[in-house]
Write an enzyme that holds these catalytic residues in place. Structure first.
Site, PDB file in Angstrom:
ATOM      1  N   LYS A  80       0.849  -1.189   0.000  1.00  0.00           N
ATOM      2  CA  LYS A  80       0.000   0.000   0.000  1.00  0.00           C
ATOM      3  C   LYS A  80       0.884   1.238   0.000  1.00  0.00           C
ATOM      4  O   LYS A  80       1.981   1.236   0.583  1.00  0.00           O
ATOM      5  CB  LYS A  80      -0.905  -0.032   1.234  1.00  0.00           C
ATOM      6  CG  LYS A  80      -1.970   1.065   1.297  1.00  0.00           C
ATOM      7  CD  LYS A  80      -2.843   0.843   2.530  1.00  0.00           C
ATOM      8  CE  LYS A  80      -3.963   1.860   2.636  1.00  0.00           C
ATOM      9  NZ  LYS A  80      -4.840   1.593   3.801  1.00  0.00           N
ATOM     10  N   SER A 158      -9.500   1.588   2.888  1.00  0.00           N
ATOM     11  CA  SER A 158      -8.695   2.423   2.012  1.00  0.00           C
ATOM     12  C   SER A 158      -7.662   1.641   1.191  1.00  0.00           C
ATOM     13  O   SER A 158      -7.065   2.179   0.257  1.00  0.00           O
ATOM     14  CB  SER A 158      -7.963   3.493   2.831  1.00  0.00           C
ATOM     15  OG  SER A 158      -7.095   2.916   3.794  1.00  0.00           O
ATOM     16  N   SER A 182      -9.847  -0.888   6.809  1.00  0.00           N
ATOM     17  CA  SER A 182      -9.226  -0.715   5.489  1.00  0.00           C
ATOM     18  C   SER A 182      -8.532  -1.945   4.931  1.00  0.00           C
ATOM     19  O   SER A 182      -8.150  -1.947   3.765  1.00  0.00           O
ATOM     20  CB  SER A 182      -8.240   0.454   5.529  1.00  0.00           C
ATOM     21  OG  SER A 182      -8.929   1.672   5.679  1.00  0.00           O
TER      22      SER A 182
END
Length: 455
Positions: A80, A158, A182
């Protein structure tokens, strides 16, 4: 061969690499080929081809010479866009950080997985500054949910790129962060496994924060077994120590308040079918209300959200300056709500949180797990959410509702696919455990996964 490699779990790919059936360099090349051929360019923000080929070459030489670093040597991994990677600016899914100084060192967990022999493929997309459960990003594009067969649907956030990269068969694992859901939300929406560790289980050095009282890390992957292997490596261990548990004598608590409010019928049906399979396999299912859930929502309504307060403190200077104009307006609006949260409000939230964690620990037996749908709905269509601010806010709150309860109570949790809901989209079954009971959770999930999936 490329398509076959890209559809394998970490464990399956490990067998092939360690046996010499496939070379780590071949795996890395197949991974980049798959990314290049993938129709959606919004999954990856940056690729690390030079680094990856160097790491794959080193893994190849080690394995040929009989010096394998272990189960994960030569396995591709995506990160990420919150994790420091040497030589790259950490942009957190935002344009405003694109010109910041490159990281001088890898984040600790990046270093740990490199030490295990894993091959860093690149950094994947995300909601800007990790501040949304939907995964929409106006700067780098929004990855499309690969499970959708009708209209483009959101990936969940996210850790949007992480979920899509694994579900689309581009990488076997991607490492995400989880402040309010997330990791678990994109896992559920994309039909894969997502494990959120207890906060503090892994080093956070070199990870761009959202709310340090809530931030946690974890892998998105294809199986619980994969998550167990990655968990060990993220802690700097050379091999996992978690054994497979048994369903006999296991108690699972299903809360009767909040988490089933406004649940889609397809989600409820898939969850209850998985619950029935677990009961038939010997799991004791008990159902009762957890009052803390209602109090968490009441606290948020009265004093504001803990994540918002801490995100505002982090971004206050940025929001007051010219950078705000280059941020997602929805992120700006939501973060600025933190200005209304007073110190008294914040302290009341923190004090109440400590009390509620203790109360739930007294209500739920230490050996029990808690289960409910990861999200009360399947991944919704993307386009209306891009243009309708009111719909965006409503959907974001509904999407985060179930998972944020675990973050507030410091639980660990793993989302496992349990069937299909509306529009043939995946449904996630969230198994959670009390704080710092990650070994108990993963051990039980190892033996429960096949039952939950209906295999």
């Amino acid at each position: 061969m490329t398509q076959k490699l890209n559809s394998l779990s970490v464990a399956q790919l490990s067998v092939m690499i360690q046996s010499g059936a496939v070379d780590p360099v071949e795996v890395a090349e197949a991974t980049f080929d798959a990314i290049a051929a993938h129709a959606d360019p919004a999954v990856f923000i940056s690729l690390l081809r030079d680094r990856a080929m160097s790491e794959a070459g080193a893994a190849s030489r080690r394995i040929r010479d009989g010096r394998s670093l272990g189960l994960l040597d030569g396995i591709p991994v995506a990160w990420k866009d919150l994790f420091d990677i040497t030589g790259l600016a950490t942009t957190a899914g935002s344009k405003v950080l694109a010109h910041t100084a490159p990281a001088l060192d890898d984040a600790d967990v990046v270093s740990h997985l490199k030490a295990a022999g894993m091959v860093a493929i690149g950094r994947v997309n995300m909601s800007e500054f990790a501040f949304s459960g939907l995964g929409i990003n106006p700067h780098y594009g929004t990855p499309k949910n690969p499970r959708s067969t009708d209209v483009p649907r959101i990936p969940g956030g996210s850790s949007s790129g992480s979920g899509v990269a694994v579900a689309a068969g581009l990488v076997p694992v991607s490492i995400g962060t989880d402040t309010g859901g997330s990791v678990r939300i994109p896992a559920a929406f994309n039909g894969i496994v997502g494990y959120k560790a207890t906060r503090g289980r892994y080093s956070m050095r070199g990870v761009f924060p959202l709310a340090q009282s809530l931030d946690a890390l974890g892998p998105l992957c294809r199986t619980v077994q994969d998550a167990v292997w990655i968990d060990a490596a993220m802690r700097g261990l050379s091999a996992p120590s978690i054994g497979r548990g048994t369903l006999q004598g296991l108690t699972i608590v299903i809360p009767q308040n909040v988490v089933f409010d406004d649940v889609q019928s397809g989600v409820s049906d898939a969850f209850e079918a998985a619950t029935a399979r677990l009961a038939k396999a010997g799991v004791k299912i008990v159902r009762f209300a957890i009052p803390a859930f209602d109090e968490i929502l009441d606290l948020t309504a009265k004093h504001g959200a803990l994540v918002t307060a801490e995100a505002y403190a982090l971004h206050q200077q940025r929001l007051a300056g010219p950078e705000a104009a280059d941020m997602d307006p929805r992120v700006v609006t939501r973060t600025r709500l933190g200005a209304k949260i007073t110190l008294v409000d914040y302290l009341k939230i923190i004090t109440s949180r400590t009390r509620l964690i203790g109360e739930v620990a007294g209500l739920v037996d230490a050996g029990a797990l808690i289960a409910f749908p990861t999200v009360a709905h399947v991944a919704p269509p993307m386009e209306p959410l891009k243009t309708d601010d009111e719909l965006f806010v409503k959907t974001n709150m509904r999407t985060l509702r179930n998972t944020l309860l675990g973050n507030f109570l410091d639980w660990c949790g793993v989302s496992i696919p349990c069937g299909m809901g509306e529009a043939g989209m995946p449904v996630g079954f969230l198994l959670s455990a009390l704080p710092a009971r990650d070994e108990q959770l993963l051990s039980a999930a190892l033996c429960a996964e096949a039952v939950i999936r209906g295999e």
